[in-house]
Scaffold this motif. Structure first.
Motif, short mmCIF file in Angstrom:
data_model
loop_
_atom_site.label_atom_id
_atom_site.label_comp_id
_atom_site.label_asym_id
_atom_site.label_seq_id
_atom_site.Cartn_x
_atom_site.Cartn_y
_atom_site.Cartn_z
N MET A 1 0.75 -1.11 -0.03
CA MET A 1 -0.06 0.02 -0.11
C MET A 1 0.83 1.33 0.16
N LYS A 2 1.89 1.12 0.60
CA LYS A 2 2.87 2.15 0.76
C LYS A 2 3.43 2.61 -0.69
N LEU A 3 3.73 1.79 -1.55
CA LEU A 3 4.06 2.21 -2.86
C LEU A 3 3.09 2.81 -3.67
N VAL A 4 1.73 2.21 -3.49
CA VAL A 4 0.73 2.91 -4.25
C VAL A 4 0.53 4.20 -3.87
N ARG A 5 0.72 4.44 -2.50
CA ARG A 5 0.32 5.99 -2.30
C ARG A 5 1.51 6.87 -2.78
N PHE A 6 2.85 6.41 -2.71
CA PHE A 6 3.86 7.03 -3.22
C PHE A 6 3.58 7.27 -5.11
N LEU A 7 2.87 6.36 -5.56
CA LEU A 7 2.75 6.45 -7.02
C LEU A 7 1.76 7.46 -7.21
N LEU A 8 0.66 7.34 -6.42
CA LEU A 8 -0.42 8.15 -6.65
C LEU A 8 -0.10 9.64 -6.11
N GLY A 9 0.81 9.79 -5.06
CA GLY A 9 1.36 11.07 -4.85
C GLY A 9 1.97 11.85 -5.92
N LEU A 10 2.88 11.01 -6.75
CA LEU A 10 3.54 11.45 -7.82
C LEU A 10 2.57 11.75 -9.07
N LEU A 11 1.61 10.87 -9.29
CA LEU A 11 0.79 11.20 -10.45
C LEU A 11 -0.34 12.03 -10.21
N VAL A 12 -0.97 11.91 -9.18
CA VAL A 12 -2.44 12.44 -8.61
C VAL A 12 -2.33 12.89 -7.15
N PRO A 13 -1.49 14.11 -6.93
CA PRO A 13 -1.01 14.42 -5.66
C PRO A 13 -2.15 14.47 -4.80
N PRO A 14 -3.38 15.19 -4.71
CA PRO A 14 -4.46 15.14 -3.93
C PRO A 14 -4.80 13.73 -3.39
N LEU A 15 -4.67 12.93 -4.34
CA LEU A 15 -5.34 11.53 -4.05
C LEU A 15 -4.41 10.66 -2.81
N GLY A 16 -3.08 10.92 -3.25
CA GLY A 16 -2.10 10.43 -2.58
C GLY A 16 -2.11 10.94 -1.18
N VAL A 17 -2.33 12.18 -1.08
CA VAL A 17 -2.57 12.90 0.31
C VAL A 17 -3.86 12.40 1.10
N PHE A 18 -4.63 12.36 0.29
CA PHE A 18 -6.06 11.98 0.95
C PHE A 18 -6.06 10.51 1.50
N LEU A 19 -5.38 9.74 0.81
CA LEU A 19 -5.33 8.26 1.29
C LEU A 19 -4.29 8.36 2.45
N THR A 20 -3.38 9.08 2.28
CA THR A 20 -2.53 9.02 3.59
C THR A 20 -3.11 9.67 5.00
N VAL A 21 -3.40 10.96 4.85
CA VAL A 21 -3.74 11.77 6.19
C VAL A 21 -5.40 11.97 6.14
N GLY A 22 -6.24 11.72 5.04
CA GLY A 22 -7.55 12.04 4.90
C GLY A 22 -8.01 13.61 4.78
N VAL A 23 -9.04 13.97 5.16
CA VAL A 23 -9.45 15.29 4.76
C VAL A 23 -9.17 16.20 5.91
N GLY A 24 -8.17 17.29 5.68
CA GLY A 24 -7.79 18.21 6.59
C GLY A 24 -7.26 19.32 5.92
#
Length: 63
Positions: A1-24
């Motif tokens: 899951m960590k790799l998926v979050r890093f890839l999403l953070g690179l390709l679709v930054p808000p989605l990667g951040v959302f999956l990591t810390v949620g809404v805030g």
């Protein structure tokens, strides 16, 4: 899951951040940075994900 979050953070930054810390505030900052440019949003997302993983690793250790 960590790799998926890093890839999403690179390709679709808000989605990667959302999956990591949620809404805030961190998510809204990342959305703003992504609107201003993809590169600042990606850098911020990778930084947030890495710091979150570091914090989880630090909390998991027993001293």
């Amino acid at each position: 899951m960590k790799l998926v979050r890093f890839l999403l953070g690179l390709l679709v930054p808000p989605l990667g951040v959302f999956l990591t810390v949620g809404v805030g505030p961190t998510l809204f900052i990342n959305i703003l940075l992504t609107v201003l440019g993809w590169l600042p949003g990606s850098i911020h997302a990778i930084w947030v994900i890495a710091k979150h993983e570091e914090q989880i690793n630090r909390e998991g250790r027993i001293y």
